[in-house]
Design an enzyme around this catalytic site. Structure first.
Site, short mmCIF file in Angstrom:
data_model
loop_
_atom_site.label_atom_id
_atom_site.label_comp_id
_atom_site.label_asym_id
_atom_site.label_seq_id
_atom_site.Cartn_x
_atom_site.Cartn_y
_atom_site.Cartn_z
N CYS A 97 -52.78 -10.06 -11.43
CA CYS A 97 -52.67 -9.54 -12.80
C CYS A 97 -52.03 -8.14 -12.78
CB CYS A 97 -54.03 -9.50 -13.47
SG CYS A 97 -53.90 -8.91 -15.16
N LYS A 137 -54.38 -15.93 -5.65
CA LYS A 137 -53.06 -15.87 -6.30
C LYS A 137 -52.61 -14.42 -6.25
CE LYS A 137 -50.54 -17.05 -10.49
NZ LYS A 137 -50.70 -16.45 -11.81
N GLY A 204 -34.30 -28.97 -12.32
CA GLY A 204 -33.20 -28.49 -11.47
C GLY A 204 -33.63 -27.26 -10.67
N ASP A 205 -34.38 -26.36 -11.31
CA ASP A 205 -34.88 -25.17 -10.59
C ASP A 205 -35.75 -25.60 -9.40
OD1 ASP A 205 -33.68 -23.56 -12.47
OD2 ASP A 205 -35.53 -23.14 -13.59
N GLY A 222 -45.78 -21.89 -15.22
CA GLY A 222 -46.41 -21.41 -16.45
C GLY A 222 -45.49 -21.58 -17.64
N ARG A 223 -44.60 -20.60 -17.85
CA ARG A 223 -43.77 -20.60 -19.05
C ARG A 223 -42.89 -21.85 -19.14
NH1 ARG A 223 -41.79 -14.66 -17.70
NH2 ARG A 223 -41.93 -15.66 -15.66
#
Ligand SMILES: Cc1cc2nc3c(=O)[nH]c(=O)nc-3n(C[C@H](O)[C@H](O)[C@H](O)COP(=O)(O)O)c2cc1C
Length: 303
Positions: A97, A137, A204-205, A222-223
Protein backbone atom coordinates in the site's frame (compact mmCIF):
# COMPACT_ATOMS: atom_id res chain seq x y z
CA UNK A 1 -0.86 -20.34 -14.03
CA UNK A 2 -3.27 -19.02 -11.43
CA UNK A 3 -5.27 -15.85 -12.03
CA UNK A 4 -5.80 -13.60 -9.01
CA UNK A 5 -8.39 -10.81 -8.89
CA UNK A 6 -6.51 -7.95 -7.19
CA UNK A 7 -7.90 -6.44 -3.99
CA UNK A 8 -9.41 -3.00 -4.52
CA UNK A 9 -10.97 -1.36 -1.51
CA UNK A 10 -14.52 -0.07 -2.12
CA UNK A 11 -15.09 -2.25 -5.20
CA UNK A 12 -13.99 -5.89 -4.91
CA UNK A 13 -16.42 -6.96 -2.21
CA UNK A 14 -18.56 -10.09 -1.88
CA UNK A 15 -21.22 -8.70 -4.22
CA UNK A 16 -18.70 -8.15 -7.02
CA UNK A 17 -17.01 -11.51 -6.41
CA UNK A 18 -20.26 -13.47 -6.69
CA UNK A 19 -21.55 -11.60 -9.74
CA UNK A 20 -18.17 -11.99 -11.43
CA UNK A 21 -18.09 -15.73 -10.81
CA UNK A 22 -21.71 -16.22 -11.93
CA UNK A 23 -21.45 -14.20 -15.14
CA UNK A 24 -17.84 -14.63 -16.25
CA UNK A 25 -16.72 -17.92 -14.70
CA UNK A 26 -14.55 -16.36 -11.99
CA UNK A 27 -10.83 -16.50 -11.30
CA UNK A 28 -8.67 -18.87 -9.27
CA UNK A 29 -8.38 -16.56 -6.26
CA UNK A 30 -10.23 -13.40 -5.23
CA UNK A 31 -8.08 -11.22 -2.97
CA UNK A 32 -9.80 -9.31 -0.18
CA UNK A 33 -8.93 -5.63 0.40
CA UNK A 34 -6.74 -5.26 3.48
CA UNK A 35 -7.91 -5.55 7.06
CA UNK A 36 -6.37 -2.74 9.05
CA UNK A 37 -5.47 -4.71 12.17
CA UNK A 38 -6.26 -3.11 15.50
CA UNK A 39 -4.25 -3.39 18.72
CA UNK A 40 -5.64 -6.85 19.51
CA UNK A 41 -5.24 -8.17 15.97
CA UNK A 42 -8.48 -10.16 16.23
CA UNK A 43 -11.02 -10.49 13.43
CA UNK A 44 -13.73 -9.58 15.98
CA UNK A 45 -12.17 -6.11 16.37
CA UNK A 46 -12.21 -5.31 12.64
CA UNK A 47 -14.59 -2.83 11.01
CA UNK A 48 -18.05 -4.20 10.22
CA UNK A 49 -17.37 -4.20 6.47
CA UNK A 50 -14.04 -6.01 6.95
CA UNK A 51 -15.69 -8.65 9.15
CA UNK A 52 -18.43 -9.21 6.60
CA UNK A 53 -15.88 -9.46 3.80
CA UNK A 54 -13.99 -12.30 5.49
CA UNK A 55 -17.10 -14.14 6.73
CA UNK A 56 -17.18 -17.59 5.07
CA UNK A 57 -20.92 -17.06 4.42
CA UNK A 58 -19.99 -14.11 2.20
CA UNK A 59 -17.58 -16.25 0.18
CA UNK A 60 -19.38 -19.54 -0.31
CA UNK A 61 -17.97 -21.53 -3.25
CA UNK A 62 -15.29 -18.90 -3.86
CA UNK A 63 -11.56 -19.11 -3.15
CA UNK A 64 -10.61 -15.91 -1.38
CA UNK A 65 -7.40 -14.63 0.17
CA UNK A 66 -7.74 -12.25 3.14
CA UNK A 67 -5.06 -9.59 3.59
CA UNK A 68 -3.69 -7.79 6.66
CA UNK A 69 -2.08 -4.40 7.10
CA UNK A 70 0.11 -4.36 10.19
CA UNK A 71 3.73 -3.97 11.33
CA UNK A 72 3.20 -5.91 14.52
CA UNK A 73 4.05 -9.64 14.43
CA UNK A 74 1.74 -10.46 17.36
CA UNK A 75 -1.20 -8.79 15.67
CA UNK A 76 -0.49 -10.70 12.47
CA UNK A 77 -0.31 -14.02 14.31
CA UNK A 78 -3.56 -13.39 16.20
CA UNK A 79 -5.27 -12.53 12.90
CA UNK A 80 -3.86 -15.69 11.27
CA UNK A 81 -5.13 -17.75 14.18
CA UNK A 82 -8.61 -16.31 13.64
CA UNK A 83 -8.34 -17.06 9.92
CA UNK A 84 -7.58 -20.69 10.77
CA UNK A 85 -10.67 -20.73 12.99
CA UNK A 86 -12.78 -19.47 10.09
CA UNK A 87 -11.47 -22.28 7.87
CA UNK A 88 -8.92 -20.36 5.80
CA UNK A 89 -5.60 -21.90 4.75
CA UNK A 90 -3.66 -18.75 3.89
CA UNK A 91 -3.46 -15.05 4.74
CA UNK A 92 -1.63 -12.28 2.91
CA UNK A 93 0.62 -9.54 4.31
CA UNK A 94 0.34 -6.13 2.68
CA UNK A 95 3.76 -4.62 1.89
CA UNK A 96 2.42 -2.72 -1.10
CA UNK A 97 0.00 0.00 0.00
CA UNK A 98 1.53 3.34 -1.11
CA UNK A 99 -0.90 5.66 0.67
CA UNK A 100 1.05 8.26 2.70
CA UNK A 101 -1.32 7.89 5.66
CA UNK A 102 -0.36 4.20 5.78
CA UNK A 103 3.35 4.43 4.93
CA UNK A 104 4.14 7.22 7.37
CA UNK A 105 3.19 4.81 10.15
CA UNK A 106 5.63 2.28 8.67
CA UNK A 107 2.86 0.00 7.45
CA UNK A 108 2.12 -1.34 3.94
CA UNK A 109 4.96 -0.40 1.62
CA UNK A 110 6.26 1.83 4.44
CA UNK A 111 7.89 -1.35 5.80
CA UNK A 112 10.10 -1.50 2.70
CA UNK A 113 11.77 1.71 3.85
CA UNK A 114 13.34 -0.09 6.78
CA UNK A 115 14.72 -3.46 5.59
CA UNK A 116 16.23 -4.18 8.99
CA UNK A 117 12.86 -3.88 10.67
CA UNK A 118 11.25 -5.94 7.88
CA UNK A 119 13.70 -8.77 8.58
CA UNK A 120 13.15 -8.67 12.34
CA UNK A 121 9.37 -8.58 11.78
CA UNK A 122 9.52 -11.65 9.51
CA UNK A 123 11.89 -13.43 11.91
CA UNK A 124 9.38 -12.90 14.71
CA UNK A 125 6.47 -14.11 12.56
CA UNK A 126 8.18 -17.24 11.21
CA UNK A 127 9.78 -18.12 14.57
CA UNK A 128 6.53 -19.76 15.62
CA UNK A 129 4.44 -22.48 13.95
CA UNK A 130 1.97 -20.61 11.75
CA UNK A 131 -1.75 -21.43 12.04
CA UNK A 132 -2.20 -20.78 8.28
CA UNK A 133 0.26 -20.22 5.42
CA UNK A 134 1.47 -16.66 4.84
CA UNK A 135 1.78 -14.95 1.47
CA UNK A 136 2.94 -11.42 0.79
CA UNK A 137 2.15 -8.65 -1.70
CA UNK A 138 5.01 -6.24 -2.19
CA UNK A 139 6.38 -3.42 -4.29
CA UNK A 140 9.98 -3.42 -5.54
CA UNK A 141 11.21 -0.58 -3.35
CA UNK A 142 10.13 2.57 -1.60
CA UNK A 143 12.10 5.29 -3.37
CA UNK A 144 13.98 3.45 -6.10
CA UNK A 145 13.98 0.15 -7.99
CA UNK A 146 17.63 -0.29 -6.92
CA UNK A 147 16.32 -1.29 -3.48
CA UNK A 148 14.84 -4.48 -4.93
CA UNK A 149 17.87 -6.85 -4.77
CA UNK A 150 18.24 -6.11 -1.04
CA UNK A 151 14.52 -6.63 -0.40
CA UNK A 152 14.54 -9.82 -2.47
CA UNK A 153 17.38 -11.16 -0.34
CA UNK A 154 15.18 -10.74 2.69
CA UNK A 155 11.97 -12.16 1.15
CA UNK A 156 13.85 -15.19 -0.23
CA UNK A 157 14.71 -16.28 3.31
CA UNK A 158 11.13 -17.10 4.37
CA UNK A 159 8.72 -19.88 3.34
CA UNK A 160 5.90 -17.74 1.93
CA UNK A 161 3.01 -19.52 0.26
CA UNK A 162 3.41 -17.12 -2.67
CA UNK A 163 4.85 -13.68 -3.32
CA UNK A 164 2.93 -11.13 -5.37
CA UNK A 165 5.10 -8.43 -6.88
CA UNK A 166 3.69 -5.11 -8.05
CA UNK A 167 6.51 -4.02 -10.37
CA UNK A 168 6.66 -0.40 -9.20
CA UNK A 169 8.12 1.45 -6.23
CA UNK A 170 6.00 3.26 -3.66
CA UNK A 171 6.94 6.61 -5.20
CA UNK A 172 5.64 5.39 -8.56
CA UNK A 173 2.19 4.71 -7.08
CA UNK A 174 0.05 3.09 -9.86
CA UNK A 175 1.04 4.87 -13.06
CA UNK A 176 4.00 5.50 -15.32
CA UNK A 177 6.65 2.97 -16.27
CA UNK A 178 6.88 -0.51 -14.78
CA UNK A 179 9.92 -2.68 -14.01
CA UNK A 180 9.12 -6.20 -15.32
CA UNK A 181 12.82 -7.12 -15.04
CA UNK A 182 12.36 -6.96 -11.25
CA UNK A 183 9.95 -9.86 -11.55
CA UNK A 184 12.46 -11.90 -13.60
CA UNK A 185 15.01 -11.29 -10.87
CA UNK A 186 12.61 -12.70 -8.27
CA UNK A 187 12.08 -15.84 -10.36
CA UNK A 188 15.86 -16.27 -10.75
CA UNK A 189 16.28 -15.94 -6.97
CA UNK A 190 13.90 -18.88 -6.50
CA UNK A 191 11.22 -16.86 -4.71
CA UNK A 192 8.34 -19.26 -3.94
CA UNK A 193 5.37 -19.02 -6.34
CA UNK A 194 6.00 -15.54 -7.79
CA UNK A 195 2.82 -13.77 -8.90
CA UNK A 196 3.16 -10.85 -11.35
CA UNK A 197 1.12 -7.70 -10.85
CA UNK A 198 1.01 -4.43 -12.76
CA UNK A 199 -0.72 -3.03 -15.84
CA UNK A 200 -2.06 -6.25 -17.35
CA UNK A 201 -5.05 -4.80 -19.22
CA UNK A 202 -5.62 -7.23 -22.11
CA UNK A 203 -5.11 -10.90 -22.98
CA UNK A 204 -2.39 -9.59 -25.34
CA UNK A 205 -0.55 -8.02 -22.38
CA UNK A 206 -0.54 -11.42 -20.66
CA UNK A 207 0.70 -13.14 -23.81
CA UNK A 208 3.50 -10.58 -24.08
CA UNK A 209 4.42 -11.12 -20.43
CA UNK A 210 4.59 -14.89 -20.91
CA UNK A 211 6.73 -14.59 -24.03
CA UNK A 212 9.22 -12.08 -22.62
CA UNK A 213 10.54 -13.88 -19.55
CA UNK A 214 10.20 -16.76 -17.10
CA UNK A 215 6.65 -18.01 -16.51
CA UNK A 216 4.98 -16.63 -13.41
CA UNK A 217 3.22 -19.01 -11.02
CA UNK A 218 0.35 -16.57 -11.21
CA UNK A 219 -0.79 -13.18 -12.41
CA UNK A 220 -2.80 -10.68 -10.42
CA UNK A 221 -5.06 -8.24 -12.26
CA UNK A 222 -6.93 -5.25 -10.85
CA UNK A 223 -7.90 -2.38 -13.14
CA UNK A 224 -7.86 -4.61 -16.23
CA UNK A 225 -10.49 -6.84 -14.65
CA UNK A 226 -12.66 -3.87 -13.66
CA UNK A 227 -12.45 -2.46 -17.19
CA UNK A 228 -13.12 -5.86 -18.76
CA UNK A 229 -14.75 -8.45 -16.46
CA UNK A 230 -14.31 -11.13 -19.17
CA UNK A 231 -10.53 -10.72 -19.12
CA UNK A 232 -9.76 -13.92 -17.18
CA UNK A 233 -12.03 -15.88 -19.55
CA UNK A 234 -10.21 -14.39 -22.57
CA UNK A 235 -6.80 -15.19 -21.05
CA UNK A 236 -7.97 -18.81 -20.87
CA UNK A 237 -8.94 -18.70 -24.54
CA UNK A 238 -12.63 -17.82 -24.13
CA UNK A 239 -14.70 -15.12 -25.80
CA UNK A 240 -14.79 -11.43 -25.04
CA UNK A 241 -17.74 -9.90 -23.18
CA UNK A 242 -20.86 -9.22 -25.25
CA UNK A 243 -22.86 -6.03 -24.77
CA UNK A 244 -25.62 -8.12 -23.14
CA UNK A 245 -23.14 -9.62 -20.68
CA UNK A 246 -21.82 -6.19 -19.75
CA UNK A 247 -25.37 -4.90 -19.25
CA UNK A 248 -26.08 -7.89 -17.01
CA UNK A 249 -22.81 -7.27 -15.10
CA UNK A 250 -23.53 -3.63 -14.28
CA UNK A 251 -27.21 -4.31 -13.54
CA UNK A 252 -26.47 -7.20 -11.17
CA UNK A 253 -23.76 -5.22 -9.38
CA UNK A 254 -26.08 -2.25 -8.98
CA UNK A 255 -28.88 -4.46 -7.60
CA UNK A 256 -26.48 -6.23 -5.22
CA UNK A 257 -25.01 -2.97 -3.92
CA UNK A 258 -28.44 -1.30 -3.74
CA UNK A 259 -29.75 -4.13 -1.54
CA UNK A 260 -26.75 -3.73 0.72
CA UNK A 261 -26.06 0.01 0.80
CA UNK A 262 -29.03 1.79 -0.82
CA UNK A 263 -29.31 3.33 -4.27
CA UNK A 264 -27.08 6.41 -3.76
CA UNK A 265 -24.00 4.44 -2.70
CA UNK A 266 -24.74 1.75 -5.29
CA UNK A 267 -24.81 4.33 -8.09
CA UNK A 268 -21.61 5.93 -6.79
CA UNK A 269 -19.86 2.56 -6.88
CA UNK A 270 -21.09 1.84 -10.41
CA UNK A 271 -19.75 5.22 -11.56
CA UNK A 272 -16.40 4.50 -9.89
CA UNK A 273 -16.27 1.10 -11.56
CA UNK A 274 -17.10 2.64 -14.94
CA UNK A 275 -14.14 5.00 -14.68
CA UNK A 276 -11.88 2.21 -15.91
CA UNK A 277 -13.53 1.16 -19.19
CA UNK A 278 -14.29 4.82 -19.87
CA UNK A 279 -10.74 5.98 -19.08
CA UNK A 280 -9.77 9.10 -21.02
CA UNK A 281 -13.17 9.58 -22.72
CA UNK A 282 -14.28 13.08 -21.71
CA UNK A 283 -17.77 12.91 -23.23
CA UNK A 284 -18.50 9.64 -21.48
CA UNK A 285 -17.19 11.04 -18.23
CA UNK A 286 -19.57 13.99 -18.48
CA UNK A 287 -22.56 11.74 -19.23
CA UNK A 288 -21.66 9.48 -16.33
CA UNK A 289 -21.27 12.38 -13.94
CA UNK A 290 -24.77 13.64 -14.77
CA UNK A 291 -26.45 10.21 -14.70
CA UNK A 292 -28.95 9.70 -11.89
CA UNK A 293 -30.09 6.19 -12.78
CA UNK A 294 -28.30 2.94 -13.50
CA UNK A 295 -29.78 2.73 -17.04
CA UNK A 296 -28.31 6.13 -17.90
CA UNK A 297 -24.89 4.96 -16.68
CA UNK A 298 -25.08 1.80 -18.76
CA UNK A 299 -26.16 3.74 -21.86
CA UNK A 300 -23.37 6.29 -21.33
CA UNK A 301 -20.84 3.50 -21.25
CA UNK A 302 -22.11 1.02 -23.81
CA UNK A 303 -24.01 3.00 -26.49
C1 LIG B 1 -8.91 1.81 -5.42
C2 LIG B 1 -7.80 0.82 -5.17
C3 LIG B 1 -7.79 0.07 -3.99
C4 LIG B 1 -6.77 -0.86 -3.73
N1 LIG B 1 -6.78 -1.61 -2.55
C5 LIG B 1 -5.78 -2.51 -2.32
C6 LIG B 1 -5.74 -3.33 -1.13
O1 LIG B 1 -6.60 -3.25 -0.24
N2 LIG B 1 -4.70 -4.21 -0.99
C7 LIG B 1 -3.73 -4.34 -1.94
O2 LIG B 1 -2.82 -5.15 -1.78
N3 LIG B 1 -3.73 -3.59 -3.07
C8 LIG B 1 -4.73 -2.70 -3.28
N4 LIG B 1 -4.74 -1.98 -4.45
C9 LIG B 1 -3.74 -2.28 -5.49
C10 LIG B 1 -4.28 -3.31 -6.49
O3 LIG B 1 -4.57 -4.53 -5.82
C11 LIG B 1 -3.27 -3.59 -7.62
O4 LIG B 1 -2.07 -4.01 -7.06
C12 LIG B 1 -3.05 -2.34 -8.48
O5 LIG B 1 -4.28 -1.84 -8.98
C13 LIG B 1 -2.11 -2.67 -9.64
O6 LIG B 1 -2.61 -3.72 -10.43
P1 LIG B 1 -3.33 -3.43 -11.86
O7 LIG B 1 -2.31 -2.68 -12.68
O8 LIG B 1 -3.66 -4.78 -12.40
O9 LIG B 1 -4.53 -2.59 -11.56
C14 LIG B 1 -5.73 -1.03 -4.69
C15 LIG B 1 -5.74 -0.26 -5.86
C16 LIG B 1 -6.74 0.66 -6.12
C17 LIG B 1 -6.69 1.46 -7.41
Amino acid sequence: MKIYFAPMEGLTDGVLRRVHRDLFGGVDVYCLPFHKLTQSGTVAALLTREKRDVDPQENRALTVLPQALTRDPDQLLTWMNDLAGLGYGCGDLNLGCPSPTVTKRGRGSGMLKDPEYLRSFLDAVFARPLPVRLSVKTRIGFERAEEWPGLLNILADYPFHHVTIHVRTTREQYSGGIHPEAFDEAVRMGIPEPVYNGDLRTAGDVKALLSRGPDPAGIMIGRGMLANPALARQIRGGKEASKEELEAWYTALYEGWKNRFGSTIALGRIKKLMEWPGEGDIRRKRLLRRAVEIDECIRALLD
